[in-house]
Write an enzyme that holds these catalytic residues in place. Structure first.
Site, PDB file in Angstrom:
ATOM      1  N   LYS A 113      52.779 -15.259  34.771  1.00 24.84           N
ATOM      2  CA  LYS A 113      52.400 -16.676  34.787  1.00 24.84           C
ATOM      3  C   LYS A 113      51.771 -17.082  36.105  1.00 24.84           C
ATOM      4  O   LYS A 113      50.862 -17.899  36.129  1.00 24.84           O
ATOM      5  CB  LYS A 113      53.608 -17.567  34.463  1.00 24.84           C
ATOM      6  CG  LYS A 113      54.046 -17.386  33.028  1.00 24.84           C
ATOM      7  CD  LYS A 113      54.839 -18.566  32.514  1.00 24.84           C
ATOM      8  CE  LYS A 113      55.109 -18.387  31.017  1.00 24.84           C
ATOM      9  NZ  LYS A 113      56.291 -19.096  30.572  1.00 24.84           N
ATOM     10  N   LYS A 193      52.991  -9.866  22.143  1.00 29.75           N
ATOM     11  CA  LYS A 193      54.060 -10.509  21.368  1.00 29.75           C
ATOM     12  C   LYS A 193      53.571 -11.854  20.818  1.00 29.75           C
ATOM     13  O   LYS A 193      52.682 -12.481  21.401  1.00 29.75           O
ATOM     14  CB  LYS A 193      55.331 -10.664  22.202  1.00 29.75           C
ATOM     15  CG  LYS A 193      55.235 -11.701  23.285  1.00 29.75           C
ATOM     16  CD  LYS A 193      56.573 -12.025  23.915  1.00 29.75           C
ATOM     17  CE  LYS A 193      56.319 -13.112  24.954  1.00 29.75           C
ATOM     18  NZ  LYS A 193      57.406 -13.653  25.652  1.00 29.75           N
ATOM     19  N   LYS A 196      54.154 -18.836  21.832  1.00 27.17           N
ATOM     20  CA  LYS A 196      53.868 -20.244  21.569  1.00 27.17           C
ATOM     21  C   LYS A 196      52.544 -20.661  22.180  1.00 27.17           C
ATOM     22  O   LYS A 196      51.931 -21.623  21.748  1.00 27.17           O
ATOM     23  CB  LYS A 196      54.959 -21.108  22.216  1.00 27.17           C
ATOM     24  CG  LYS A 196      56.281 -21.132  21.475  1.00 27.17           C
ATOM     25  CD  LYS A 196      57.289 -21.930  22.300  1.00 27.17           C
ATOM     26  CE  LYS A 196      58.627 -22.031  21.620  1.00 27.17           C
ATOM     27  NZ  LYS A 196      59.669 -22.495  22.548  1.00 27.17           N
TER      28      LYS A 196
HETATM   29  P1  AMP Z   1      61.037 -19.512  24.312  1.00 25.18           P
HETATM   30  O1  AMP Z   1      60.074 -19.999  23.319  1.00 25.18           O
HETATM   31  O2  AMP Z   1      60.373 -18.724  25.389  1.00 25.18           O
HETATM   32  O3  AMP Z   1      61.961 -20.552  24.820  1.00 25.18           O
HETATM   33  O4  AMP Z   1      61.933 -18.459  23.535  1.00 25.18           O
HETATM   34  C1  AMP Z   1      63.039 -18.804  22.732  1.00 25.18           C
HETATM   35  C2  AMP Z   1      63.696 -17.541  22.234  1.00 25.18           C
HETATM   36  O5  AMP Z   1      62.820 -16.826  21.344  1.00 25.18           O
HETATM   37  C3  AMP Z   1      64.057 -16.529  23.345  1.00 25.18           C
HETATM   38  O6  AMP Z   1      65.311 -15.975  23.074  1.00 25.18           O
HETATM   39  C4  AMP Z   1      62.980 -15.502  23.248  1.00 25.18           C
HETATM   40  O7  AMP Z   1      63.402 -14.237  23.703  1.00 25.18           O
HETATM   41  C5  AMP Z   1      62.701 -15.470  21.759  1.00 25.18           C
HETATM   42  N1  AMP Z   1      61.325 -15.031  21.459  1.00 25.18           N
HETATM   43  C6  AMP Z   1      60.170 -15.570  21.924  1.00 25.18           C
HETATM   44  N2  AMP Z   1      59.092 -14.929  21.429  1.00 25.18           N
HETATM   45  C7  AMP Z   1      59.579 -13.948  20.620  1.00 25.18           C
HETATM   46  C8  AMP Z   1      58.952 -12.937  19.809  1.00 25.18           C
HETATM   47  N3  AMP Z   1      57.633 -12.813  19.729  1.00 25.18           N
HETATM   48  N4  AMP Z   1      59.764 -12.101  19.101  1.00 25.18           N
HETATM   49  C9  AMP Z   1      61.112 -12.221  19.173  1.00 25.18           C
HETATM   50  N5  AMP Z   1      61.760 -13.153  19.915  1.00 25.18           N
HETATM   51  C10 AMP Z   1      61.005 -14.001  20.643  1.00 25.18           C
END
Ligand code: AMP
Ligand code: TRP
Length: 326
Positions: A113, A193, A196
């Site tokens: 980032k 991956k 968002k």
């Molecule tokens: P965040 O959107 O970064 O707050 O992520 C929320 C949760 O989703 C965290 O536990 C991340 O590790 C999980 N996560 C985010 N992207 C992925 C993905 N592509 N596959 C699996 N888990 C994910």
């Protein structure tokens, strides 16, 4: 002995996608049966990227609403906004004094980032606040996707460091990272991956997408050359990602999915995947439509009160140990 404590957090910006769901959220919901569960919309973490205040406020409420619609039950779990519980930031400061800069310099998320030109102190100390989120509740288990393992390792180190320096206080938390689904890949680039923030909307399916959109996204997913449905991340990452998604949404082991569909054409299999995702997400869409904003706001206010009082209970002990008690 009471039940063990589970804690996890989700950033409220951008829309929650099936990667978040399969990697983390779905497990949050299931763990409610066996653990004391605490789930947090980590709004302060989201501020490490620039946010429009009006949009941000709306997204924060929306994230809470989606969590509830997906099955986080406020009668069984403590659910709240991180910023409403100031003990998180207080503990983060104390843990920050135990954190070596070298530990933070190694964090891949920070490197990625900050490489995009938006480095700020909050982004740098992001993993310390995450450690505080977990430790403030004396959590034992942390259900997350694979991308959080490095951050989690720092949380464990900080718990141990604190305990060594000041005396036993924190359990050393362990991750709950699913064997399948911990890293769902982008539908447009199976080497990245699902995220968002990716610009291409075709790269993800959102939890609240309507059936037509879901069908379109899955049918247009990038697949590999050749034919046949196999599970092979090296040779066929595109189709393997879809096999994984299908397996999780239908609760069928990978081996069975591959056996049953090995002869299918990609297009044929994609249609099945799309229907499985549509069926799997339908109850969440329905629950979301039935939830009123005002109800979600009430739930989050009550959650903040309860979380403050429980966090304060633990933080008293931390202050005493550090010499800030009197
Ligand atoms: P965040 O959107 O970064 O707050 O992520 C929320 C949760 O989703 C965290 O536990 C991340 O590790 C999980 N996560 C985010 N992207 C992925 C993905 N592509 N596959 C699996 N888990 C994910
Ligand atoms: N960093 C996590 C993510 O981006 C969110 C998070 C913040 C978190 N605090 C946490 C996850 C504590 C688990 C436990 O996904």
């Amino acid at each position: 002995m009471g039940r063990q404590v589970v804690f996890s957090g989700l950033q409220p910006t951008g829309n929650i996608h099936i990667g978040n769901y399969l990697g983390a959220l779905r497990n949050w919901v299931r763990l409610q049966d066996e653990y004391d569960t605490i789930y947090c919309v980590v709004d302060l973490h989201a501020l490490t990227q620039p946010q429009d205040p009006v949009v941000f406020e709306r997204e924060r409420l929306e994230a809470a609403k989606v969590l509830i619609a997906a099955g986080v039950n406020p009668e069984r779990s403590l659910l709240y906004y991180q910023s409403k519980v100031p003990q998180h930031t207080e503990l983060a400061w104390i843990l920050g004094t135990l954190t070596q800069m070298g530990n933070l310099n190694r964090m891949t998320q920070f490197k990625e980032k900050s490489g995009q030109g938006s480095a700020n102190l909050g982004l740098y100390s992001y993993p310390v606040l995450m450690a505080a989120d977990i430790l403030i509740h004396h959590a034992h288990k942390v259900p997350v996707g694979e991308d959080q393992t490095q951050h989690l390792e720092l949380s464990r180190d900080l718990a141990e460091r604190f305990n060594r320096r000041y005396g036993e206080e924190f359990p050393v938390p362990e991750g709950i990272i699913p064997e399948v689904g911990a890293r769902i890949m982008s539908l447009q680039d199976p080497a990245a991956k699902m995220s968002k923030s990716a610009e291409n909307l075709g790269s993800r399916v959102l939890l609240l997408d309507d059936p037509d959109t879901i069908r379109k996204r899955i049918l247009r997913a990038v697949t590999d050359s050749g034919t046949g449905i196999t599970y092979d991340w090296e040779a066929k990452p595109g189709i393997t990602n879809l096999v994984e998604i299908f397996s999780l949404f239908t609760d069928t082991p990978i081996g069975e999915v591959v056996n049953e569909h090995s002869e299918k054409q990609y297009g044929e299999f994609k249609l099945l995947v799309a229907e499985a995702v549509i069926d799997g997400l339908a109850p969440i869409r329905r629950a979301h439509a039935a939830l009123e904003d005002e109800e979600v706001k009430r739930i989050m206010q009550k959650g903040a009160l309860d979380a403050r009082s429980s966090a304060e209970g633990f933080q008293v002990g931390v202050r005493e140990k550090v010499g800030l008690g009197g």
